[in-house]
Design a protein around this motif. Structure first.
Motif, PDB file in Angstrom:
ATOM      1  N   TRP A   1      43.585  41.578  41.094  1.00 16.23           N
ATOM      2  CA  TRP A   1      44.925  42.019  40.912  1.00 16.23           C
ATOM      3  C   TRP A   1      44.665  43.637  40.148  1.00 16.23           C
TER       4      TRP A   1
ATOM      5  N   ARG B   1      46.901  47.408  38.871  1.00 20.77           N
ATOM      6  CA  ARG B   1      48.188  47.835  38.542  1.00 20.77           C
ATOM      7  C   ARG B   1      48.131  49.485  38.535  1.00 20.77           C
TER       8      ARG B   1
ATOM      9  N   ARG C   1      45.597  53.816  39.986  1.00 25.37           N
ATOM     10  CA  ARG C   1      45.620  52.233  40.215  1.00 25.37           C
ATOM     11  C   ARG C   1      44.234  51.873  39.526  1.00 25.37           C
TER      12      ARG C   1
ATOM     13  N   VAL D   1      42.727  45.001  37.189  1.00 23.07           N
ATOM     14  CA  VAL D   1      43.241  44.251  36.206  1.00 23.07           C
ATOM     15  C   VAL D   1      42.429  42.710  36.120  1.00 23.07           C
TER      16      VAL D   1
ATOM     17  N   ASP E   1      52.284  47.231  29.608  1.00 29.27           N
ATOM     18  CA  ASP E   1      51.871  46.514  30.928  1.00 29.27           C
ATOM     19  C   ASP E   1      52.737  46.787  31.988  1.00 29.27           C
TER      20      ASP E   1
ATOM     21  N   TYR F   1      52.153  45.918  40.030  1.00 28.93           N
ATOM     22  CA  TYR F   1      51.154  45.160  40.383  1.00 28.93           C
ATOM     23  C   TYR F   1      50.683  45.003  41.837  1.00 28.93           C
TER      24      TYR F   1
ATOM     25  N   CYS G   1      47.932  43.114  44.666  1.00 32.00           N
ATOM     26  CA  CYS G   1      46.675  42.179  44.840  1.00 32.00           C
ATOM     27  C   CYS G   1      46.081  42.584  45.976  1.00 32.00           C
TER      28      CYS G   1
END
Length: 122
Positions: free
Chosen positions: A36, A38, A45, A48, A90, A94, A96
């Motif tokens: 992952w 973010r 980017r 995480v 946060d 996000y 993947c």
């Protein structure tokens, strides 16, 4: 063509929780490491969390350690990110990614999801 489909983003209050999911769109021969990332507005980017093929090893960015948990279900070709104790910082899109061998005769390729927005705000 393999696609990674993300879900679970949205709006949460500070201190709240969200669970992100990312699933492969079709049957896959093999999925290796899953990750992952973010990306906050105006920023690069960043990684995480990461989980190995069997789920035996995980690693996290310092900023999320103790709050986020990455897991996977290999039977469902899915990776999850449980996010607890959310903070305004946060807030990000996000993404993947996964190292996928789509078929036995194909090489391993890194695929990316389309991204899901997470906003943490009161």
């Amino acid at each position: 063509q393999v696609q990674l489909v993300e879900s679970g983003g949205g709006l949460a209050q500070p201190g709240g929780s969200l669970r992100l999911s990312c699933a492969a769109s079709r049957s896959i021969y093999s999925i290796g490491t899953m990750r992952w990332y973010r990306q906050a507005p105006g920023k690069e980017r960043v990684l995480v969390a990461i989980i190995t093929r069997t789920g035996g090893t995980t690693n996290y960015a310092d900023s999320v350690k103790g709050r986020f948990t990455i897991s996977r279900d290999n039977a469902k070709n899915t990776v999850y990110l449980q996010m607890n104790s959310l903070k305004p910082e946060d807030t990000a899109v996000y993404y993947c990614s996964a190292d996928i061998q789509a078929a036995v005769a194909q090489s391993v390729t890194t695929y990316w999801g389309q991204g899901t927005q997470v906003t943490v705000s009161a």
